[in-house]
Design an enzyme around this catalytic site. Structure first.
Site, PDB file in Angstrom:
ATOM      1  CG  HIS A 112      16.647   7.072  38.950  1.00 47.27           C
ATOM      2  ND1 HIS A 112      15.360   6.894  38.489  1.00 47.27           N
ATOM      3  CD2 HIS A 112      16.643   6.702  40.249  1.00 47.27           C
ATOM      4  CE1 HIS A 112      14.605   6.427  39.472  1.00 47.27           C
ATOM      5  NE2 HIS A 112      15.355   6.311  40.559  1.00 47.27           N
ATOM      6  CG  HIS A 131      16.979   6.583  44.390  1.00 42.89           C
ATOM      7  ND1 HIS A 131      15.972   6.909  43.512  1.00 42.89           N
ATOM      8  CD2 HIS A 131      17.708   7.716  44.600  1.00 42.89           C
ATOM      9  CE1 HIS A 131      16.079   8.199  43.199  1.00 42.89           C
ATOM     10  NE2 HIS A 131      17.124   8.707  43.833  1.00 42.89           N
ATOM     11  CG  HIS A 186       9.790   1.275  35.108  1.00 46.24           C
ATOM     12  ND1 HIS A 186       9.202   1.919  34.051  1.00 46.24           N
ATOM     13  CD2 HIS A 186       8.828   0.485  35.639  1.00 46.24           C
ATOM     14  CE1 HIS A 186       7.940   1.549  33.957  1.00 46.24           C
ATOM     15  NE2 HIS A 186       7.688   0.668  34.895  1.00 46.24           N
ATOM     16  CG  HIS A 233      16.035   1.897  42.003  1.00 41.48           C
ATOM     17  ND1 HIS A 233      15.329   1.784  43.179  1.00 41.48           N
ATOM     18  CD2 HIS A 233      15.886   3.196  41.609  1.00 41.48           C
ATOM     19  CE1 HIS A 233      14.777   2.943  43.466  1.00 41.48           C
ATOM     20  NE2 HIS A 233      15.104   3.818  42.543  1.00 41.48           N
ATOM     21  CB  THR A 290      11.468   9.615  41.838  1.00 42.93           C
ATOM     22  OG1 THR A 290      12.149   8.380  41.572  1.00 42.93           O
ATOM     23  CG2 THR A 290      12.125  10.332  42.989  1.00 42.93           C
ATOM     24  CB  THR A 291       8.651   5.339  39.989  1.00 41.28           C
ATOM     25  OG1 THR A 291       8.694   4.635  41.236  1.00 41.28           O
ATOM     26  CG2 THR A 291      10.062   5.469  39.433  1.00 41.28           C
TER      27      THR A 291
HETATM   28 ZN   LIG Z   1      14.695   5.754  42.359  1.00 40.97          ZN
END
Ligand SMILES: [Zn+2]
Ligand SMILES: *[C@@H]1O[C@H](CO)[C@@H](O)[C@H](O)[C@H]1NC(C)=O
Ligand SMILES: *[C@@H]1O[C@H](CO)[C@@H](O)[C@H](O)[C@H]1NC(C)=O
Length: 385
Positions: A130, A153, A102, A128, A234-235
């Site tokens: 995005h 994040h 992801h 991590h 957000t996941t």
């Molecule tokens: Zn995130």
């Protein structure tokens, strides 16, 4: 001269009818959504973001990310400044860097923390990213409708709950720092600790260990200007337990660095890109700003990317509904429209023929009834010319 033309039309009509009937009889039962990569895939993904079925919380009223509308934020200059402790890691600390399918995730030691900022202490767990694609931006939070190129994040959990897992479902369990990226003229060397290793973890599940470094250097210069709101992961599983801090100051990466992020990793057999969730409704939540929305004081407002020349990818782009799609989608839509019109016409003709047929049958029926005979419906293949 007229004959072949008529034959052609008749053929089209028949084809239209065939398709109409076929489509009527081949789509019984409930609609099944096709997911890329197999029908009964258990894993969630970004191409289909309807995560509610498998993860109820994703349907909640305090979801993230959001669009921050600056004019609607509540200015609160008394918000405590973000104080980070232990962010400068010694090289002897080895950090796990992994491609989890992801995102790329760097595990962080609990010696790193946010202190004196919230009523309680939060310990670091991981950071991590995005991102989008080479042609579209991929930050999660948008600001006044603008989607920045990427977002980082840094995830922390409340120390009193002992672990990320233990804190993740507690109302005050998590604190996440969000950093938005823009394209700048130079490589941001601070990020090469991570970006230089992306090729080594190109496959989903790959991991490497990297020596500790100064994580402070990944952050914007100005930590005092930020937005604050209550939201969610957000996941999936989308727990609504995150106190968000989105920095107003952005961090610059070079085009090459961003390119690396956008193209190095794979999820399954596909490039891992566009791993951002769409913005979620605010549902009356407050968004606080630690600063008033005048021009940043003492900061240059010169747009650097405009001067670096030949920049075909601006640092920020408007968040259009189809920011996802590439240019060829326009053609697909046009083709779709054309097909729709053709089938619409075919369907119309079919309907017309059907009506004519029914009317004729009725006439027959009336005649038959009048003469006291039984009505027998014959198969329609004896269509009278
Ligand atoms: Zn995130
Ligand atoms: C977030 O929720 C907490 C607990 O309900 C509340 O005290 C706080 O004011 C909220 N923060 C914002 C920015 O609305
Ligand atoms: C930062 O704040 C300024 C001033 O309100 C605003 O124009 C800008 O869009 C903000 N940028 C981000 C990334 O929040």
């Amino acid at each position: 001269m007229q004959r072949p033309r008529q034959m052609q039309r008749l053929l089209f009509l028949l084809l239209g009818q065939l398709l109409t009937f076929a489509s009527c009889y081949t789509t019984p039962g409930p609609k099944h959504e096709q997911r890329p990569g197999g029908p009964s895939q258990e894993h969630w993904g970004y191409s289909d973001q309807d995560w509610r079925e498998d993860y109820q919380k994703c349907d909640g009223k305090s979801q993230s990310p959001i669009n921050v509308e600056i004019s609607k934020t509540i200015v609160n200059k008394n918000l405590p400044k973000i104080t980070l402790e232990g962010y400068s890691l010694p090289e002897t600390t080895l950090l796990n860097l992994t491609n989890n399918g992801h995102t790329v995730q760097l595990s962080l030691p609990e010696s790193m923390s946010i202190s004196n900022t919230f009523p309680q202490k939060y310990l670091a767990s991981q950071l991590h990213f995005h991102w989008g694609t080479e042609s579209s931006p991929g930050a999660e939070h948008t600001v006044d409708g603008i989607r920045y190129v990427a977002e980082m994040h840094i995830v922390h959990y409340a120390a009193k709950y002992g672990s990320l897992r233990g804190a993740a479902q507690k109302a005050d369990g998590l604190a996440v720092l969000a950093v938005l990226f823009q394209i700048g003229p130079n490589d941001n060397e601070n990020y090469n600790h991570i970006f230089d290793k992306l090729e080594a973890i190109s496959q989903e599940g790959d991991e490497v260990y990297i020596p500790g470094f100064d994580v402070n250097a990944l952050l914007p210069h100005q930590l005092s200007r930020f937005f604050r709101y209550n939201g969610s992961l957000t996941t999936p599983p989308c727990f609504q337990t995150v106190t968000w801090t989105v920095f107003n100051d952005t961090v610059q990466l070079s085009k090459e660095q961003l390119h690396k992020l956008e193209t190095s990793l794979k999820t399954g057999h596909h490039t891992l890109d566009s791993n951002f969730r769409f913005v979620q409704p605010l549902n009356g939540r407050n968004v606080l700003a630690s600063f008033s929305s005048t021009l940043p004081s003492g900061r240059m407002v010169v747009k650097e990317s405009a001067e670096s020349g030949g920049d075909d990818k601006p640092g920020l782009e408007l968040d259009e509904p189809n920011a996802f799609s590439n240019s060829s989608d326009g053609n697909q839509i046009a083709l779709g429209d054309t097909l729709a019109i053709i089938f619409g016409i075919l369907f119309g003709c079919t309907a017309l023929i059907f009506v004519v047929y029914v009317l004729r049958q009725r006439k027959h029926q009336r005649l038959n009834t009048e003469s006291g005979k039984k009505v027998i419906y014959k198969p329609t293949n004896t269509m009278e010319a």
